[in-house]
Write a protein that holds these residues in place. Structure first.
Motif, mmCIF file in Angstrom:
data_model
loop_
_atom_site.group_PDB
_atom_site.id
_atom_site.type_symbol
_atom_site.label_atom_id
_atom_site.label_comp_id
_atom_site.label_asym_id
_atom_site.label_seq_id
_atom_site.Cartn_x
_atom_site.Cartn_y
_atom_site.Cartn_z
ATOM 1 N N GLY A 34 0.816 -1.221 0.000
ATOM 2 C CA GLY A 34 0.000 0.000 0.000
ATOM 3 C C GLY A 34 0.845 1.263 0.000
ATOM 4 N N GLN A 35 2.163 1.135 -0.289
ATOM 5 C CA GLN A 35 3.001 2.351 -0.387
ATOM 6 C C GLN A 35 2.416 3.289 -1.440
ATOM 7 O OE1 GLN A 35 7.279 1.754 -0.905
ATOM 8 N NE2 GLN A 35 7.578 3.870 -1.560
ATOM 9 N N HIS A 36 2.067 2.742 -2.605
ATOM 10 C CA HIS A 36 1.295 3.511 -3.587
ATOM 11 C C HIS A 36 -0.149 3.015 -3.537
ATOM 12 C CE1 HIS A 36 4.915 4.950 -6.204
ATOM 13 N NE2 HIS A 36 4.877 5.498 -5.009
ATOM 14 N N TYR A 37 -1.085 3.930 -3.617
ATOM 15 C CA TYR A 37 -2.481 3.587 -3.333
ATOM 16 C C TYR A 37 -3.471 4.257 -4.268
ATOM 17 C CZ TYR A 37 -1.252 7.861 -1.007
ATOM 18 O OH TYR A 37 -0.736 9.086 -0.765
ATOM 19 N N ASP A 38 -3.078 5.356 -4.954
ATOM 20 C CA ASP A 38 -4.018 5.973 -5.902
ATOM 21 C C ASP A 38 -4.322 4.966 -7.007
ATOM 22 O OD1 ASP A 38 -3.874 8.300 -4.511
ATOM 23 O OD2 ASP A 38 -2.758 9.432 -6.017
ATOM 24 N N TYR A 39 -5.530 5.056 -7.571
ATOM 25 C CA TYR A 39 -5.892 4.138 -8.668
ATOM 26 C C TYR A 39 -4.822 4.197 -9.762
ATOM 27 C CZ TYR A 39 -8.170 2.043 -12.637
ATOM 28 O OH TYR A 39 -8.426 1.232 -13.722
ATOM 29 N N GLY A 61 0.155 3.375 3.100
ATOM 30 C CA GLY A 61 0.025 4.750 2.634
ATOM 31 C C GLY A 61 1.307 5.544 2.754
ATOM 32 N N SER A 62 1.162 6.883 2.674
ATOM 33 C CA SER A 62 2.338 7.762 2.641
ATOM 34 C C SER A 62 2.808 8.109 4.041
ATOM 35 C CB SER A 62 1.984 9.052 1.913
ATOM 36 O OG SER A 62 1.498 8.765 0.638
ATOM 37 N N GLY A 63 3.975 8.723 4.087
ATOM 38 C CA GLY A 63 4.536 9.180 5.360
ATOM 39 C C GLY A 63 5.994 9.502 5.127
ATOM 40 N N ASP A 93 14.060 -1.259 -5.466
ATOM 41 C CA ASP A 93 14.791 -0.448 -4.489
ATOM 42 C C ASP A 93 13.911 0.488 -3.674
ATOM 43 O OD1 ASP A 93 14.002 1.428 -6.333
ATOM 44 O OD2 ASP A 93 15.958 1.591 -7.291
ATOM 45 N N VAL A 94 12.615 0.178 -3.593
ATOM 46 C CA VAL A 94 11.743 1.122 -2.902
ATOM 47 C C VAL A 94 11.682 0.792 -1.405
ATOM 48 C CG1 VAL A 94 10.440 1.520 -5.031
ATOM 49 C CG2 VAL A 94 9.606 -0.147 -3.380
ATOM 50 N N ASN A 95 11.012 1.656 -0.647
ATOM 51 C CA ASN A 95 10.981 1.434 0.802
ATOM 52 C C ASN A 95 10.344 0.090 1.155
ATOM 53 O OD1 ASN A 95 12.241 3.850 1.332
ATOM 54 N ND2 ASN A 95 10.330 4.988 1.616
ATOM 55 N N SER A 96 9.356 -0.334 0.379
ATOM 56 C CA SER A 96 8.716 -1.633 0.640
ATOM 57 C C SER A 96 9.717 -2.778 0.491
ATOM 58 C CB SER A 96 7.556 -1.855 -0.347
ATOM 59 O OG SER A 96 6.619 -0.829 -0.226
ATOM 60 N N PRO A 126 17.630 7.865 -1.757
ATOM 61 C CA PRO A 126 17.171 6.860 -0.786
ATOM 62 C C PRO A 126 17.175 5.460 -1.384
ATOM 63 C CG PRO A 126 15.388 8.400 -1.375
ATOM 64 C CD PRO A 126 16.639 8.928 -1.990
ATOM 65 N N GLU A 127 16.939 5.375 -2.702
ATOM 66 C CA GLU A 127 16.887 4.053 -3.354
ATOM 67 C C GLU A 127 18.231 3.340 -3.277
ATOM 68 O OE1 GLU A 127 15.926 6.878 -4.725
ATOM 69 O OE2 GLU A 127 13.792 6.666 -5.209
ATOM 70 N N GLU A 128 19.339 4.116 -3.312
ATOM 71 C CA GLU A 128 20.663 3.481 -3.285
ATOM 72 C C GLU A 128 20.886 2.780 -1.934
ATOM 73 O OE1 GLU A 128 22.642 2.947 -5.616
ATOM 74 O OE2 GLU A 128 24.701 2.756 -4.866
ATOM 75 N N LEU A 201 9.116 13.181 -14.245
ATOM 76 C CA LEU A 201 9.989 13.733 -13.192
ATOM 77 C C LEU A 201 9.403 13.372 -11.837
ATOM 78 C CD1 LEU A 201 10.511 17.506 -14.058
ATOM 79 C CD2 LEU A 201 12.254 15.720 -14.208
ATOM 80 N N HIS A 202 10.181 12.748 -10.962
ATOM 81 C CA HIS A 202 9.656 12.551 -9.612
ATOM 82 C C HIS A 202 10.725 12.443 -8.535
ATOM 83 C CE1 HIS A 202 10.667 8.366 -10.477
ATOM 84 N NE2 HIS A 202 10.635 8.160 -9.179
ATOM 85 N N ARG A 203 12.021 12.420 -8.941
ATOM 86 C CA ARG A 203 13.067 12.305 -7.911
ATOM 87 C C ARG A 203 13.001 13.492 -6.959
ATOM 88 N NH1 ARG A 203 14.586 7.409 -7.707
ATOM 89 N NH2 ARG A 203 14.377 6.631 -9.810
ATOM 90 N N ALA A 233 2.309 13.511 -14.817
ATOM 91 C CA ALA A 233 3.021 13.926 -13.595
ATOM 92 C C ALA A 233 2.726 12.994 -12.414
ATOM 93 C CB ALA A 233 2.657 15.365 -13.240
ATOM 94 N N HIS A 234 3.762 12.582 -11.752
ATOM 95 C CA HIS A 234 3.695 11.814 -10.505
ATOM 96 C C HIS A 234 2.987 12.681 -9.448
ATOM 97 C CE1 HIS A 234 5.265 10.028 -6.809
ATOM 98 N NE2 HIS A 234 5.664 8.990 -7.501
ATOM 99 N N PRO A 235 2.220 12.092 -8.521
ATOM 100 C CA PRO A 235 1.494 12.905 -7.529
ATOM 101 C C PRO A 235 2.409 13.846 -6.737
ATOM 102 C CG PRO A 235 0.907 10.558 -7.302
ATOM 103 C CD PRO A 235 1.917 10.642 -8.390
ATOM 104 N N ARG A 236 3.596 13.358 -6.399
ATOM 105 C CA ARG A 236 4.540 14.208 -5.657
ATOM 106 C C ARG A 236 4.861 15.469 -6.473
ATOM 107 N NH1 ARG A 236 9.339 13.775 -2.589
ATOM 108 N NH2 ARG A 236 9.307 11.542 -2.317
ATOM 109 N N THR A 237 5.116 15.280 -7.759
ATOM 110 C CA THR A 237 5.506 16.378 -8.639
ATOM 111 C C THR A 237 4.321 17.326 -8.823
ATOM 112 O OG1 THR A 237 6.853 14.726 -9.745
ATOM 113 C CG2 THR A 237 6.617 16.840 -10.855
ATOM 114 N N ALA A 238 3.149 16.746 -9.075
ATOM 115 C CA ALA A 238 1.965 17.582 -9.310
ATOM 116 C C ALA A 238 1.693 18.469 -8.098
ATOM 117 C CB ALA A 238 0.759 16.689 -9.605
ATOM 118 N N ARG A 239 1.845 17.865 -6.914
ATOM 119 C CA ARG A 239 1.577 18.625 -5.691
ATOM 120 C C ARG A 239 2.575 19.777 -5.542
ATOM 121 N NH1 ARG A 239 2.105 14.932 -1.545
ATOM 122 N NH2 ARG A 239 0.683 13.617 -2.707
ATOM 123 N N ASN A 240 3.848 19.489 -5.818
ATOM 124 C CA ASN A 240 4.863 20.531 -5.666
ATOM 125 C C ASN A 240 4.686 21.652 -6.689
ATOM 126 O OD1 ASN A 240 5.794 18.980 -3.637
ATOM 127 N ND2 ASN A 240 7.664 18.302 -4.645
#
Ligand code: UD1
Length: 384
Positions: A34-39, A61-63, A93-96, A126-128, A201-203, A233-240
């Motif tokens: 559930g790290q990513h959860y949007d449809y 979810g996020s955090g 290489d993700v947090n999950s 963080p992925e490294e 773009l999302h890094r 756009a990735h949600p992180r990017t769109a929000r920023n």
């Protein structure tokens, strides 16, 4: 027990699950953290890759990285204590990935890592950190390219645990290409038969710093005076972008776009993105997987990062790592555009070794051999 959490995990785990299902002595269990959860970041990939609903969803979810990783560990820890799988399979290489690998290792459950050994040698990513730690914990390490084998050897990993099997993302791509050609997105955009560029773009290094984000979008806005740039756009990017009130781009609300301009849209589905990429004059990205997909498809790719952990996409493929300076990116992009106009693209797609759509069957073959050898040893150890 296979783990998916974030978008790029889905394309790696889907072909492996399908292969597991062809073997009646393997009982695949799928866990979504559930790290990513949007449809558009999760469910649509299940639908399009033919993955059945997960057996368990941890709904984390996020955090912050720490809260997210800890929450996955807490919930996954409870699950494996109750379910006791024979093996935990993590990807990328993700947090999950690191969270579940760490739990499994402490529970003494064997860990298989898909896409092991890649290194950017940049611990600002963080992925490294996730990659290095997951590989240190894994019992079986499945690699996609020769550089990964070398990196693991340099870190002293027992070569008996490392298996060079090729690229699962390419299995998904090969399986999906025919269907992707039926995507309607290009025709909705009015781009059929027309040159265009794709941007992702999302890094955090590119999108969390307002000044860098503004300068990047200004530079791409200049490119977009020459060619339309499609920007799912990735949600992180769109929000920023929204928070910073940036206006270098137009928002796509359906319908044909004009022959120029930077057009932001919601994240694209897997099939839409494949089709968009395959027909693009160029792709500009800071993603890892997109560097591999463009290499396989023979589409020019400018990687907007200082490093790549996928060097085969540069040495054999279409990828150029241009660094994170917006002016430099623009210069390279205009160069690629000029070459396309002079008819200098159309390079024969490079196919790095074992990127052939058959990686999942190689992995399952290896797993079966390992399990059989294990069972034989257990038999020998049995008291007479
Ligand atoms: C994660 C991975 C990254 C991968 C990327 C692909 C880590 C450390 N990073 O980054 O390697 O390339 O996924 O997308 O695991 N969000 C939503 N909806 C979603 C998912 C995320 O709105 O469905 C928002 C969250 O609120 C969060 C932000 O996007 O604040 C970032 O999500 P997160 O999963 O933390 O990292 P990504 O940037 O997606």
């Amino acid at each position: 027990m296979s783990i998916v959490g974030a978008r790029p995990n889905m394309m790696k785990v889907a072909p492996l699950l399908a292969e597991f299902r062809r073997h009646e002595d393997i009982e695949p269990v799928l866990v979504h953290t559930g790290q990513h959860y949007d449809y558009s970041m999760s469910q649509v990939f299940f639908d399009q890759l033919g993955v059945p609903p997960p057996d368990y969803n941890l709904d984390v979810g996020s955090g912050t990285h720490y809260a997210q990783t800890a929450e996955i560990m807490r919930k996954f820890g409870e699950l494996v204590q109750q379910d006791r799988p024979d093996m935990v399979v993590v990807a990328g290489d993700v947090n999950s990935t690191i969270a579940c690998a760490l739990v499994a290792a402490k529970e003494r459950i064997p860990v298989a890592h898909l896409e092991a050994g890649l290194r950017s040698f940049d611990r600002n990513m963080p992925e490294e950190i996730n990659r290095v730690l997951t590989d240190a914990l894994a019992d079986l390490l499945f690699t996609t390219e020769e550089s990964a084998n070398r990196n693991l050897a340099n870190e002293g990993v027992d070569p008996g645990k490392v298996f060079f099997v090729g690229n699962l993302m390419i299995d998904s791509l090969v399986n999906a290409l025919k269907v992707a050609r039926q995507s309607c997105l290009r025709s909705e955009l009015g781009l059929e038969g027309k040159p265009y560029a794709v941007l992702t773009l999302h890094r955090p290094s590119n999108v969390d710093n307002e000044d860098q984000l503004r300068r990047t979008l200004d530079a791409i806005g200049k490119l977009a005076q020459h060619i339309p740039v499609v920007f799912p756009a990735h949600p992180r990017t769109a929000r920023n972008i929204e928070a910073a009130g940036l206006t270098a781009m137009k928002t796509w609300n359906g319908g044909s776009i004009s022959n120029s301009g930077l057009w932001m849209m919601p994240p694209a589905s897997y099939l839409d993105f494949l089709d968009l990429t395959q027909q693009a004059a160029m792709v500009i990205t800071d993603s890892g997987g997109v560097q591999e997909e463009t290499t396989f498809l023979g589409v020019p790719c400018l990687t907007y990062r200082e490093t790549t952990e996928r060097p085969v996409t540069v040495s054999m493929g279409t990828n150029l790592v241009v660094g994170c300076d917006p002016e430099n990116l623009l210069r390279h992009a205009l160069e690629v555009l000029g070459q396309a106009r002079d008819g200098h693209t159309g390079s024969t797609p490079a196919r790095p070794p074992l990127w052939d759509g058959r990686t999942s069957s190689r992995i399952v073959q290896i797993l079966t051999e390992v399990w059989e050898a294990d069972l034989a040893c257990a038999g020998e150890r049995e008291p007479r």
